[in-house]
Design a protein around this motif. Sequence first.
Motif, PDB file in Angstrom:
ATOM      1  N   LEU A 317       0.865  -1.180   0.000  1.00 59.47           N
ATOM      2  CA  LEU A 317       0.000   0.000   0.000  1.00 59.47           C
ATOM      3  C   LEU A 317       0.901   1.228   0.000  1.00 59.47           C
ATOM      4  O   LEU A 317       1.516   1.557   1.015  1.00 59.47           O
ATOM      5  N   TRP A 318       0.999   1.867  -1.139  1.00 60.71           N
ATOM      6  CA  TRP A 318       1.793   3.080  -1.266  1.00 60.71           C
ATOM      7  C   TRP A 318       0.857   4.244  -1.551  1.00 60.71           C
ATOM      8  O   TRP A 318      -0.006   4.172  -2.427  1.00 60.71           O
ATOM      9  N   ILE A 319       1.043   5.326  -0.802  1.00 60.65           N
ATOM     10  CA  ILE A 319       0.179   6.504  -0.925  1.00 60.65           C
ATOM     11  C   ILE A 319       1.056   7.743  -1.071  1.00 60.65           C
ATOM     12  O   ILE A 319       2.073   7.888  -0.381  1.00 60.65           O
ATOM     13  N   SER A 320       0.645   8.641  -1.952  1.00 58.86           N
ATOM     14  CA  SER A 320       1.274   9.955  -2.037  1.00 58.86           C
ATOM     15  C   SER A 320       0.203  11.016  -1.852  1.00 58.86           C
ATOM     16  O   SER A 320      -0.829  10.993  -2.531  1.00 58.86           O
ATOM     17  N   SER A 321       0.454  11.930  -0.915  1.00 56.68           N
ATOM     18  CA  SER A 321      -0.519  12.977  -0.601  1.00 56.68           C
ATOM     19  C   SER A 321       0.225  14.203  -0.080  1.00 56.68           C
ATOM     20  O   SER A 321       1.215  14.069   0.645  1.00 56.68           O
ATOM     21  N   PRO A 322      -0.251  15.404  -0.427  1.00 60.17           N
ATOM     22  CA  PRO A 322       0.409  16.604   0.106  1.00 60.17           C
ATOM     23  C   PRO A 322       0.142  16.832   1.587  1.00 60.17           C
ATOM     24  O   PRO A 322       0.891  17.559   2.248  1.00 60.17           O
ATOM     25  N   TYR A 323      -0.920  16.220   2.112  1.00 60.54           N
ATOM     26  CA  TYR A 323      -1.302  16.417   3.507  1.00 60.54           C
ATOM     27  C   TYR A 323      -1.571  15.051   4.145  1.00 60.54           C
ATOM     28  O   TYR A 323      -2.116  14.154   3.502  1.00 60.54           O
ATOM     29  N   PHE A 324      -1.204  14.930   5.419  1.00 61.42           N
ATOM     30  CA  PHE A 324      -1.428  13.685   6.145  1.00 61.42           C
ATOM     31  C   PHE A 324      -2.110  14.029   7.465  1.00 61.42           C
ATOM     32  O   PHE A 324      -1.484  14.180   8.509  1.00 61.42           O
ATOM     33  N   VAL A 325      -3.434  14.214   7.376  1.00 59.39           N
ATOM     34  CA  VAL A 325      -4.244  14.505   8.553  1.00 59.39           C
ATOM     35  C   VAL A 325      -5.416  13.512   8.552  1.00 59.39           C
ATOM     36  O   VAL A 325      -6.583  13.898   8.387  1.00 59.39           O
ATOM     37  N   PRO A 326      -5.111  12.223   8.704  1.00 61.46           N
ATOM     38  CA  PRO A 326      -6.153  11.196   8.573  1.00 61.46           C
ATOM     39  C   PRO A 326      -7.098  11.179   9.755  1.00 61.46           C
ATOM     40  O   PRO A 326      -6.729  11.560  10.872  1.00 61.46           O
ATOM     41  N   ASP A 327      -8.335  10.716   9.511  1.00 63.63           N
ATOM     42  CA  ASP A 327      -9.261  10.529  10.621  1.00 63.63           C
ATOM     43  C   ASP A 327      -9.019   9.166  11.252  1.00 63.63           C
ATOM     44  O   ASP A 327      -8.154   8.395  10.821  1.00 63.63           O
ATOM     45  N   ALA A 400      -8.472  13.802  -4.256  1.00 60.86           N
ATOM     46  CA  ALA A 400      -8.709  13.706  -2.812  1.00 60.86           C
ATOM     47  C   ALA A 400      -7.416  13.596  -2.018  1.00 60.86           C
ATOM     48  O   ALA A 400      -6.552  12.764  -2.319  1.00 60.86           O
ATOM     49  N   ASN A 401      -7.297  14.419  -0.985  1.00 58.98           N
ATOM     50  CA  ASN A 401      -6.167  14.383  -0.066  1.00 58.98           C
ATOM     51  C   ASN A 401      -6.496  13.529   1.156  1.00 58.98           C
ATOM     52  O   ASN A 401      -7.663  13.219   1.423  1.00 58.98           O
ATOM     53  N   LEU A 402      -5.465  13.223   1.912  1.00 60.10           N
ATOM     54  CA  LEU A 402      -5.651  12.504   3.182  1.00 60.10           C
ATOM     55  C   LEU A 402      -5.858  13.515   4.300  1.00 60.10           C
ATOM     56  O   LEU A 402      -5.008  13.690   5.178  1.00 60.10           O
ATOM     57  N   ASP A 403      -6.983  14.201   4.282  1.00 65.72           N
ATOM     58  CA  ASP A 403      -7.280  15.156   5.335  1.00 65.72           C
ATOM     59  C   ASP A 403      -8.790  15.309   5.475  1.00 65.72           C
ATOM     60  O   ASP A 403      -9.566  14.858   4.630  1.00 65.72           O
ATOM     61  N   ASN A 404      -9.211  15.933   6.547  1.00 65.74           N
ATOM     62  CA  ASN A 404     -10.631  16.052   6.840  1.00 65.74           C
ATOM     63  C   ASN A 404     -11.366  16.895   5.811  1.00 65.74           C
ATOM     64  O   ASN A 404     -12.548  16.673   5.534  1.00 65.74           O
ATOM     65  N   ARG A 405     -10.677  17.863   5.236  1.00 70.19           N
ATOM     66  CA  ARG A 405     -11.328  18.706   4.233  1.00 70.19           C
ATOM     67  C   ARG A 405     -11.769  17.858   3.036  1.00 70.19           C
ATOM     68  O   ARG A 405     -12.872  18.033   2.516  1.00 70.19           O
ATOM     69  N   SER A 406     -10.912  16.952   2.594  1.00 72.24           N
ATOM     70  CA  SER A 406     -11.317  16.041   1.517  1.00 72.24           C
ATOM     71  C   SER A 406     -12.317  15.006   2.013  1.00 72.24           C
ATOM     72  O   SER A 406     -13.268  14.655   1.303  1.00 72.24           O
TER      73      SER A 406
END
Length: 466
Positions: A317-327, A400-406
Amino acid sequence: MSIPQLLTVIAMLLHMAGILAAMHAVMNTRTPQGAFAWALGLTLLPYVTLIPYLFLGRRRFSGYVTLHRAHRQRLSDATLRDGHTDIPPACSQYTALVQMLNANFHPGQQLKLLIDGDATFEAILGAIAKAERCILVQFFIIHDDALGRRVQKALLERAAAGVQIFVLFDGIGSHALPKHYVETLQKGGVAIHPFATQRRSNRFQLNFRNHRKIVVVDGWLGFVGGLNVGDEYLGLKPPLAPWRDTHLQLSGPAVIDLQRSFAVDWHWVTGELPPILPTRPAQGSAYSLIAAMGPADPQETCSLFFTAAINAARERLWISSPYFVPDQSVVSALRLAVMRGVDVRVLLPSRPDHHTVFLASSLHAYDATNAGIRLFRYQPGFVHQKVLLVDNDTASVGSANLDNRSFRLNFEITALNVDSYFAKDVEQMLLEDFSKAVEITRDEYRKASYLRRLAMHVARLFDPIL
């Protein structure tokens, strides 16, 4: 009335307003954490939190929700199904996503990975130049700069040739777009409108932005991914340059779902429908699911999309995201993946474009490393791509980013693709990215100054609105 008495009355009125707003937050905020944070701040510090709550606290927009759900269902049932309703065996691990999104995995997709801005806009502008019937364009950000004017010129040329053109841009994301840019397109025959979740303008509404990036040419060639229209996306604006991003070109039956997503948003803004054109016969080997997600959905589809994809991983599982604010659900899924023996890696920027988000992301990264999740910081420039690779056969590219906004506040769109050949292309791209990254260790947090660590913890308190 003396000045002290006046100040006392104002303070009492502010606290009363804060209590009323706190009651509204408790009743309407999507998550318990967000409700508690708003209620506490509004009750104790209304002088600081009342104005931000006007901009960020609203969660309901019933008119859009009603139309969005009814219209999507009508389009799905009446005109936008291609007759393929069975879930292919190769995609069976994503059955829950199919049910949740009311969408299909379409077979026969031809996919092309577009790495960075030059390749992306060469492909998009090349496709626009060949358009014969209709062009749909939707971006979160459009700038009136060199790239923005290239796009404008290309659209005006096709409009002059009789091509129907429909353009959506987000009213807040493109707040700096000058009026004359829009008027020039309108005078040239281009239909262009800002997106908002309320038909009546609401200057107090900063949430619920349309973060989707969609281009469809003549109904059969589509583009989706992370890039907006602006010179920074070509890597021309330091200090974030070079800008690392990824887009996807696809042709085949799945492009009809890109048209569907655009049509729903266009109908909300204008009350009219753009043309829905047939796609070309399937020529490729990929199965593609177009995941159009947002706060108008009955469930938190974006968070659940990531959770389901993570849970499907068995080897990698490889992920690229500008933000890392996961729920919490995404964090739990990542931790369970590590416990299953999955190779979990997350690629993040080494430079911030939003300092508060970067601070919160850094604290989440520290917690993730303690759980055995490997995280890396991309060194050459800012990484903005939103890419996910699962095992050896599945890869997604989208907005979609890894954050609450997305997860809960933005309208997003992502293409989930099951195809070993495309997954190999994504693997090679990410291997190149990881080779230019440095792995995050616990020392990033531990060796930071006390004030910086304190700032990280304070920033994380704002997770629900980041």
